[in-house]
Design a protein around this motif. Structure first.
Motif, PDB file in Angstrom:
ATOM      1  N   ARG A  90       2.286  13.708  -9.468  1.00 61.90           N
ATOM      2  CA  ARG A  90       2.292  12.370 -10.068  1.00 61.90           C
ATOM      3  C   ARG A  90       3.689  12.048 -10.565  1.00 61.90           C
ATOM      4  N   LEU A  91       3.955  10.770 -10.664  1.00 63.70           N
ATOM      5  CA  LEU A  91       5.240  10.292 -11.172  1.00 63.70           C
ATOM      6  C   LEU A  91       4.996   9.495 -12.438  1.00 63.70           C
ATOM      7  N   PRO A  92       5.938   9.501 -13.336  1.00 61.26           N
ATOM      8  CA  PRO A  92       7.182  10.243 -13.355  1.00 61.26           C
ATOM      9  C   PRO A  92       6.953  11.694 -13.753  1.00 61.26           C
TER      10      PRO A  92
ATOM     11  N   VAL B 177       4.668  15.399 -17.147  1.00 61.25           N
ATOM     12  CA  VAL B 177       4.279  14.259 -16.325  1.00 61.25           C
ATOM     13  C   VAL B 177       4.036  13.118 -17.298  1.00 61.25           C
ATOM     14  N   GLY B 178       4.687  11.994 -17.050  1.00 65.25           N
ATOM     15  CA  GLY B 178       4.561  10.860 -17.946  1.00 65.25           C
ATOM     16  C   GLY B 178       5.813  10.696 -18.785  1.00 65.25           C
TER      17      GLY B 178
ATOM     18  N   HIS C  50      14.694  14.190 -13.073  1.00 66.84           N
ATOM     19  CA  HIS C  50      13.671  13.156 -13.182  1.00 66.84           C
ATOM     20  C   HIS C  50      13.272  12.687 -11.782  1.00 66.84           C
ATOM     21  N   PHE C  51      12.022  12.956 -11.391  1.00 67.88           N
ATOM     22  CA  PHE C  51      11.500  12.495 -10.114  1.00 67.88           C
ATOM     23  C   PHE C  51      10.882  11.123 -10.313  1.00 67.88           C
ATOM     24  N   THR C  52      11.328  10.174  -9.499  1.00 70.25           N
ATOM     25  CA  THR C  52      10.985   8.781  -9.699  1.00 70.25           C
ATOM     26  C   THR C  52      10.664   8.114  -8.373  1.00 70.25           C
ATOM     27  N   SER C  53      10.226   6.878  -8.471  1.00 73.48           N
ATOM     28  CA  SER C  53       9.944   6.056  -7.302  1.00 73.48           C
ATOM     29  C   SER C  53      10.250   4.608  -7.665  1.00 73.48           C
TER      30      SER C  53
ATOM     31  N   PRO D 270       6.454   3.449 -15.389  1.00 65.77           N
ATOM     32  CA  PRO D 270       6.816   4.374 -16.470  1.00 65.77           C
ATOM     33  C   PRO D 270       8.125   5.115 -16.206  1.00 65.77           C
ATOM     34  N   CYS D 271       8.556   5.163 -14.952  1.00 63.25           N
ATOM     35  CA  CYS D 271       9.818   5.854 -14.628  1.00 63.25           C
ATOM     36  C   CYS D 271      10.996   5.199 -15.338  1.00 63.25           C
ATOM     37  N   ARG D 272      10.923   3.900 -15.561  1.00 66.28           N
ATOM     38  CA  ARG D 272      12.008   3.213 -16.269  1.00 66.28           C
ATOM     39  C   ARG D 272      12.087   3.677 -17.716  1.00 66.28           C
ATOM     40  N   GLN D 273      10.934   3.939 -18.321  1.00 64.50           N
ATOM     41  CA  GLN D 273      10.922   4.441 -19.699  1.00 64.50           C
ATOM     42  C   GLN D 273      11.510   5.855 -19.759  1.00 64.50           C
ATOM     43  N   VAL D 274      11.155   6.694 -18.788  1.00 64.46           N
ATOM     44  CA  VAL D 274      11.702   8.051 -18.754  1.00 64.46           C
ATOM     45  C   VAL D 274      13.202   7.991 -18.548  1.00 64.46           C
ATOM     46  N   ARG D 275      13.655   7.090 -17.681  1.00 66.01           N
ATOM     47  CA  ARG D 275      15.093   6.931 -17.437  1.00 66.01           C
ATOM     48  C   ARG D 275      15.818   6.608 -18.743  1.00 66.01           C
TER      49      ARG D 275
END
Length: 133
Positions: free
Chosen positions: A97-99, A115-116, A50-53, A58-63
């Motif tokens: 693009r992230l996530p 992506v997303g 998982h590539f995040t920033s 939205p990265c928190r949702q993917v996490r």
């Protein structure tokens, strides 16, 4: 003048529909990971890379989705990579693009990517297929 406005609105609508259709969809991918990107550990299962920033909401949702799946399936691990700290790898993997989530098989190849925020059921089904392969 009205035709220009209508054409711009039509183009924006089409672009929005294409974006929504692709956002969060898992698609077959390919390619090798740059060396040293994955931490040492289980190579007998699937890695959710998982590539995040820090500024990516939205990265928190993917996490959360990935952590739940890794908790439920024994041969799945979730690895987060700070995209800002790994720019060379991000460029090598063509991440724009992230996530971005890569599903890496036991051989270290990228099997799928999205992506997303992926749908939980779709992600589970895809990971199960990669595990079975």
């Amino acid at each position: 003048m009205i035709y220009v406005v209508l054409a711009v609105l039509a183009a924006a609508t089409v672009a929005g529909l294409v974006y929504r259709a692709r956002y969060g969809r898992l698609r077959v991918s390919g390619g090798e990971l740059p060396p040293g990107l994955l931490p040492p550990g289980r190579a007998d299962g699937v890695t959710l890379l998982h590539f995040t920033s820090a500024t990516c909401a939205p990265c928190r949702q993917v996490r959360a989705v990935c952590a739940d799946l890794a908790k439920d399936l024994a041969l799945v691990r979730h690895v987060e990579v700070d995209a800002d700290a790994h720019l060379d790898e991000v460029r090598a993997l063509d991440i724009w693009r992230l996530p971005t989530l890569l599903i890496v098989d036991r051989a270290g190849r990228v099997a799928h990517r999205t992506v997303g925020v992926p749908d939980r059921a779709d992600l589970r089904r895809t990971v199960t297929e990669v595990l079975a392969a």
